[in-house]
Scaffold this motif. Structure first.
Motif, PDB file in Angstrom:
ATOM      1  N   GLU A 216      13.166 -28.826  32.170  1.00 38.09           N
ATOM      2  CA  GLU A 216      12.911 -29.555  33.420  1.00 38.09           C
ATOM      3  C   GLU A 216      13.522 -28.817  34.610  1.00 38.09           C
ATOM      4  O   GLU A 216      12.923 -28.769  35.691  1.00 38.09           O
ATOM      5  CB  GLU A 216      13.465 -30.972  33.321  1.00 38.09           C
ATOM      6  CG  GLU A 216      12.644 -31.880  32.411  1.00 38.09           C
ATOM      7  CD  GLU A 216      13.215 -33.291  32.308  1.00 38.09           C
ATOM      8  OE1 GLU A 216      14.353 -33.508  32.803  1.00 38.09           O
ATOM      9  OE2 GLU A 216      12.533 -34.163  31.746  1.00 38.09           O
ATOM     10  N   LEU A 217      14.717 -28.246  34.429  1.00 39.87           N
ATOM     11  CA  LEU A 217      15.335 -27.472  35.500  1.00 39.87           C
ATOM     12  C   LEU A 217      14.479 -26.266  35.875  1.00 39.87           C
ATOM     13  O   LEU A 217      14.268 -25.974  37.058  1.00 39.87           O
ATOM     14  CB  LEU A 217      16.719 -26.993  35.058  1.00 39.87           C
ATOM     15  CG  LEU A 217      17.928 -27.867  35.389  1.00 39.87           C
ATOM     16  CD1 LEU A 217      19.188 -27.272  34.776  1.00 39.87           C
ATOM     17  CD2 LEU A 217      18.104 -28.026  36.890  1.00 39.87           C
ATOM     18  N   ARG A 218      13.988 -25.573  34.878  1.00 39.97           N
ATOM     19  CA  ARG A 218      13.151 -24.402  35.129  1.00 39.97           C
ATOM     20  C   ARG A 218      11.869 -24.789  35.851  1.00 39.97           C
ATOM     21  O   ARG A 218      11.436 -24.105  36.786  1.00 39.97           O
ATOM     22  CB  ARG A 218      12.825 -23.689  33.819  1.00 39.97           C
ATOM     23  CG  ARG A 218      14.033 -23.065  33.135  1.00 39.97           C
ATOM     24  CD  ARG A 218      13.639 -22.393  31.833  1.00 39.97           C
ATOM     25  NE  ARG A 218      12.759 -21.270  32.067  1.00 39.97           N
ATOM     26  CZ  ARG A 218      11.608 -21.069  31.432  1.00 39.97           C
ATOM     27  NH1 ARG A 218      11.191 -21.927  30.513  1.00 39.97           N
ATOM     28  NH2 ARG A 218      10.872 -20.015  31.691  1.00 39.97           N
ATOM     29  N   LYS A 219      11.253 -25.869  35.396  1.00 39.55           N
ATOM     30  CA  LYS A 219      10.000 -26.319  36.009  1.00 39.55           C
ATOM     31  C   LYS A 219      10.215 -26.755  37.456  1.00 39.55           C
ATOM     32  O   LYS A 219       9.414 -26.454  38.348  1.00 39.55           O
ATOM     33  CB  LYS A 219       9.412 -27.461  35.186  1.00 39.55           C
ATOM     34  CG  LYS A 219       8.068 -27.962  35.706  1.00 39.55           C
ATOM     35  CD  LYS A 219       7.524 -29.068  34.804  1.00 39.55           C
ATOM     36  CE  LYS A 219       6.177 -29.578  35.320  1.00 39.55           C
ATOM     37  NZ  LYS A 219       5.654 -30.670  34.448  1.00 39.55           N
ATOM     38  N   LYS A 220      11.316 -27.444  37.700  1.00 41.77           N
ATOM     39  CA  LYS A 220      11.578 -28.016  39.020  1.00 41.77           C
ATOM     40  C   LYS A 220      11.959 -26.954  40.049  1.00 41.77           C
ATOM     41  O   LYS A 220      11.553 -27.014  41.219  1.00 41.77           O
ATOM     42  CB  LYS A 220      12.688 -29.062  38.909  1.00 41.77           C
ATOM     43  CG  LYS A 220      12.977 -29.812  40.210  1.00 41.77           C
ATOM     44  CD  LYS A 220      14.021 -30.893  39.976  1.00 41.77           C
ATOM     45  CE  LYS A 220      14.303 -31.675  41.250  1.00 41.77           C
ATOM     46  NZ  LYS A 220      15.315 -32.748  41.024  1.00 41.77           N
ATOM     47  N   TYR A 221      12.740 -25.953  39.631  1.00 41.95           N
ATOM     48  CA  TYR A 221      13.301 -25.008  40.600  1.00 41.95           C
ATOM     49  C   TYR A 221      12.817 -23.562  40.428  1.00 41.95           C
ATOM     50  O   TYR A 221      13.335 -22.663  41.094  1.00 41.95           O
ATOM     51  CB  TYR A 221      14.830 -25.026  40.498  1.00 41.95           C
ATOM     52  CG  TYR A 221      15.437 -26.345  40.901  1.00 41.95           C
ATOM     53  CD1 TYR A 221      15.488 -26.742  42.241  1.00 41.95           C
ATOM     54  CD2 TYR A 221      15.963 -27.206  39.935  1.00 41.95           C
ATOM     55  CE1 TYR A 221      16.052 -27.959  42.605  1.00 41.95           C
ATOM     56  CE2 TYR A 221      16.527 -28.418  40.290  1.00 41.95           C
ATOM     57  CZ  TYR A 221      16.568 -28.792  41.627  1.00 41.95           C
ATOM     58  OH  TYR A 221      17.116 -29.999  41.986  1.00 41.95           O
ATOM     59  N   LYS A 223      10.125 -21.905  41.402  1.00 45.67           N
ATOM     60  CA  LYS A 223       9.586 -21.261  42.596  1.00 45.67           C
ATOM     61  C   LYS A 223      10.700 -20.875  43.567  1.00 45.67           C
ATOM     62  O   LYS A 223      10.736 -19.745  44.068  1.00 45.67           O
ATOM     63  CB  LYS A 223       8.594 -22.202  43.288  1.00 45.67           C
ATOM     64  CG  LYS A 223       7.909 -21.586  44.494  1.00 45.67           C
ATOM     65  CD  LYS A 223       6.895 -22.538  45.111  1.00 45.67           C
ATOM     66  CE  LYS A 223       6.243 -21.913  46.347  1.00 45.67           C
ATOM     67  NZ  LYS A 223       5.275 -22.851  46.977  1.00 45.67           N
ATOM     68  N   GLU A 224      11.631 -21.803  43.819  1.00 47.19           N
ATOM     69  CA  GLU A 224      12.733 -21.517  44.731  1.00 47.19           C
ATOM     70  C   GLU A 224      13.648 -20.434  44.170  1.00 47.19           C
ATOM     71  O   GLU A 224      14.171 -19.587  44.905  1.00 47.19           O
ATOM     72  CB  GLU A 224      13.540 -22.792  44.992  1.00 47.19           C
ATOM     73  CG  GLU A 224      12.773 -23.853  45.769  1.00 47.19           C
ATOM     74  CD  GLU A 224      13.595 -25.123  45.918  1.00 47.19           C
ATOM     75  OE1 GLU A 224      14.751 -25.039  46.375  1.00 47.19           O
ATOM     76  OE2 GLU A 224      13.090 -26.206  45.571  1.00 47.19           O
ATOM     77  N   PHE A 225      13.839 -20.453  42.863  1.00 48.48           N
ATOM     78  CA  PHE A 225      14.695 -19.454  42.207  1.00 48.48           C
ATOM     79  C   PHE A 225      14.113 -18.065  42.385  1.00 48.48           C
ATOM     80  O   PHE A 225      14.828 -17.118  42.733  1.00 48.48           O
ATOM     81  CB  PHE A 225      14.836 -19.802  40.725  1.00 48.48           C
ATOM     82  CG  PHE A 225      15.848 -18.976  39.985  1.00 48.48           C
ATOM     83  CD1 PHE A 225      17.173 -19.377  39.915  1.00 48.48           C
ATOM     84  CD2 PHE A 225      15.480 -17.793  39.350  1.00 48.48           C
ATOM     85  CE1 PHE A 225      18.121 -18.618  39.225  1.00 48.48           C
ATOM     86  CE2 PHE A 225      16.414 -17.027  38.670  1.00 48.48           C
ATOM     87  CZ  PHE A 225      17.739 -17.452  38.610  1.00 48.48           C
ATOM     88  N   HIS A 229      16.016 -15.134  44.408  1.00 48.58           N
ATOM     89  CA  HIS A 229      16.647 -14.105  43.584  1.00 48.58           C
ATOM     90  C   HIS A 229      15.701 -12.985  43.159  1.00 48.58           C
ATOM     91  O   HIS A 229      16.151 -11.972  42.617  1.00 48.58           O
ATOM     92  CB  HIS A 229      17.265 -14.737  42.336  1.00 48.58           C
ATOM     93  CG  HIS A 229      18.322 -15.758  42.647  1.00 48.58           C
ATOM     94  ND1 HIS A 229      19.529 -15.429  43.217  1.00 48.58           N
ATOM     95  CD2 HIS A 229      18.331 -17.111  42.484  1.00 48.58           C
ATOM     96  CE1 HIS A 229      20.253 -16.524  43.376  1.00 48.58           C
ATOM     97  NE2 HIS A 229      19.566 -17.563  42.949  1.00 48.58           N
ATOM     98  N   GLY A 230      14.392 -13.155  43.338  1.00 45.92           N
ATOM     99  CA  GLY A 230      13.447 -12.101  43.000  1.00 45.92           C
ATOM    100  C   GLY A 230      13.243 -11.899  41.516  1.00 45.92           C
ATOM    101  O   GLY A 230      12.769 -10.845  41.089  1.00 45.92           O
TER     102      GLY A 230
END
Length: 416
Positions: A216-221, A223-225, A229-230
């Motif tokens: 869920e963390l990966r799915k939620k963030y 795009k922003e990550f 961070h590239g």
């Protein structure tokens, strides 16, 4: 002037290496600092670099074992200003004598056998390959159909067969076999794996992890990550971070035996198993305890890219206090990973599969992963091995704990 290309030393204890492949042809023009060959040792793959521009002469063929410091090839630097391919056509024509022109005409007839002129124009053939094809009376179709560039090695594969022609070079049976020599790296890996089974008291313990929170963390963030961070946010960084925190609480899992001593480092150099064209390699994320999730992801990506391109240095694979391997990328559901000596423990990740699990008295479908810890029972007891794996499970199921050095944030807040 003639410049020698010497076999480099991959390490103090290594006296012989194997020339895995030549990236250039004998007699071809090479540029200064160009990679000309791959050299394999029992520990790493190194590149031979041209120290100057000129015409290269290969002294040792591929798949040959040679001594460190011996001459692999020489470079004739005379007339190294431009490669032969850059010579103007007018100059080439002025140097061509009638006998050479006639010979070229005859060889072109051989090469154009059974192919259309339009097809011939698209195919590039090296001078050495062309000469070998002429001597063996081979056409382009005899070597390989549709290949954009034919090299001398391709011709050799056909000429070494009993009947080097199209009709007879095809396999005569479906029960054909291929035999290739084991590389130095593969030989050493085989020896180490057998030694681990014979010299350690290896045992494996298992557990399972509910990956819901991480997914869920990966799915939620995600795009922003990536924007900040590239690099993508994978699951390996979570496992590396959780492993470090679990090792802090169970330092014996981070230890190793050296003679009659047990060495327990205060740092955490995590080896990450990476599958490469040369086989399994285990580069190291050093001082993982000081890296963020983004820092870990970037380092793993850098090492993985180097491994797949054969650029890993011996330094990047030497050392390591604990190993993580992910068989899940190949679909493995459960396995018993083998310890990476002289380390005493290795964590095995596996495939994430949605399965029904009991949550607060109800059946729910959750993304579950089996995890395995193989360890050397000579120095790691059951309490530490099981406790380590349980701690990894807790941290992955509650990744917010990773922000508080593995502690419960609510208890940290309440100072209890």
């Amino acid at each position: 002037m003639t410049v020698e290309i010497l076999i480099p030393s991959p390490g103090e204890s290594i006296s012989e290496v194997e020339i895995a492949s030549w990236l250039v042809e004998d007699g071809s023009f090479v540029e200064k600092d160009q990679e000309v060959a791959e050299v394999e040792s029992e520990k790493a793959t190194l590149m031979l670099i041209a120290s100057d521009s000129g015409t290269i002469r290969i002294n040792t063929p591929a798949h040959t074992t040679v001594k460190v410091g011996s001459i692999a090839a020489t470079i004739n630097t005379e007339g190294a200003g431009i490669p032969s391919s850059d010579v103007p056509k007018s100059a080439e024509n002025s140097l061509t004598t009638p006998p050479l022109a006639e010979k070229k005409k005859d060889s072109d007839k051989v090469l154009q056998k059974e192919i259309q002129p339009a097809e011939y124009e698209k195919i590039k053939i090296s001078p050495i390959a062309k000469k070998m094809m002429e001597e063996s009376n081979l056409s382009v179709d005899d070597i390989i159909k549709g290949l954009q560039r034919i090299t001398s090695s391709a011709v050799e594969k056909v000429t070494k067969q009993p009947y080097p022609n199209v009709e007879k070079s095809q396999p005569t049976s479906e029960r054909a076999e291929e035999r290739v020599p084991m590389s130095q790296l593969r030989k050493k890996l085989a020896q180490r794996l057998v030694a681990v089974k014979n010299e350690t008291a290896m045992l494996t313990t298992f557990n399972e992890v509910d990956m819901t929170a991480v997914m869920e963390l990966r799915k939620k963030y995600q795009k922003e990550f990536v924007e900040k961070h590239g690099t993508k946010l994978g699951i390996m960084s979570f496992f590396t971070k959780a492993t470090v925190e679990a090792l802090k609480q169970h330092p014996m899992v981070n230890s190793m035996i050296n003679g009659d001593e047990i060495i327990t480092p205060s740092y955490y150099d995590i080896s990450i198993a990476v599958q490469t064209p040369k086989g399994l390699m285990v580069p190291i994320v050093r001082d993982a305890q000081n890296l963020s999730l983004a820092g870990i992801e970037k380092k793993i990506q850098e090492l993985a890219d180097k491994g797949r391109n054969g650029k890993l240095s011996l330094d990047e694979m030497t050392g390591g206090t604990f190993t993580i391997t992910n068989g899940g990328v190949f679909g493995s559901m459960m396995s018993t990973p083998i310890i990476n000596p002289p380390q005493s423990g290795i964590l095995g990740m596996h495939n994430i599969i949605e399965r029904p699990v009991a949550i607060n008295g109800k059946v729910e479908i959750r993304p579950m992963m089996y995890i395995a810890l193989s360890y050397d029972h000579r120095i790691i007891d059951g309490k530490d091995s099981v406790g380590f794996l349980v701690r990894v499970k807790q941290l992955l199921e509650n990744p917010i704990f990773l922000l508080y050095n593995g502690e419960n944030p609510e208890k940290t807040l309440l100072d209890i």
